[in-house]
Write an enzyme that holds these catalytic residues in place. Sequence first.
Site, short mmCIF file in Angstrom:
data_model
loop_
_atom_site.label_atom_id
_atom_site.label_comp_id
_atom_site.label_asym_id
_atom_site.label_seq_id
_atom_site.Cartn_x
_atom_site.Cartn_y
_atom_site.Cartn_z
CB VAL A 1 -1.15 0.08 1.37
CG1 VAL A 1 -0.43 0.09 2.85
CG2 VAL A 1 -1.90 0.84 1.41
CB SER A 2 0.87 4.18 -2.24
OG SER A 2 1.23 3.76 -3.82
CD GLN A 3 5.67 8.04 0.33
OE1 GLN A 3 6.96 7.19 -0.07
NE2 GLN A 3 6.48 9.21 1.08
#
Length: 212
Positions: free
Chosen positions: A59-61
């Site tokens: 999950v992207s920052q």
Amino acid sequence: MTSQRARDRLIAQLAQLGIRNPAVLEAVRAVPRHLFVEEALVHRAYENIALPIGYRQTVSQPYIVARMTEALLEHGPLRTVLEVGTGSGYQAAVLAQLCDRVYSVERILALSRSARELLSRLKINNVSLRHGDGGEGWPARGPFDGILLTAAPRDIPHQLLTQLAPGGRLVAPVEGPDGRQQLVRYTHTEEAYVRDLLDTVCFVPMLSGAES
């Protein structure tokens, strides 16, 4: 630190990093990111870092989620958005706060199923999910006012560009010839697809096909 305090601290950090759209900041604040990460990493959910979600995906920052969302909405709100790469469903949940309808395609069946279950539990009802090859988009639901890719192709699949409505915008990480990735935005004008470079990023590579 309480969940609310952690969210407030994250939003303040995103604003310091340059996220200016108040609606985007509020959407990030509203989504309970701790539900979209692995249970063992819940304590790090509101740090500005990417986190693994299994199946060699992340999950992207939050900054990147906010940056891509802001770039997508920079020239006005969008009615329909296609997301390529559902993952845990976090980016779709953020987009759902800002768009009328989000369509999201995920190539890994287990991730698509878990995202569907979580979004349903959160009563986020304006997101439609499909298991399939994201590079093919979702032609039956297009054209889209916006398209967002959460994995990096070497080139934007032509089939996705054809599903972008006139005036629409596509935001994606793209792998360059030197192996570095650039965040780009394509705007569908009357004459062409206008390409803007936005940032340097690091995403998992975009793969073709679908896994059951």
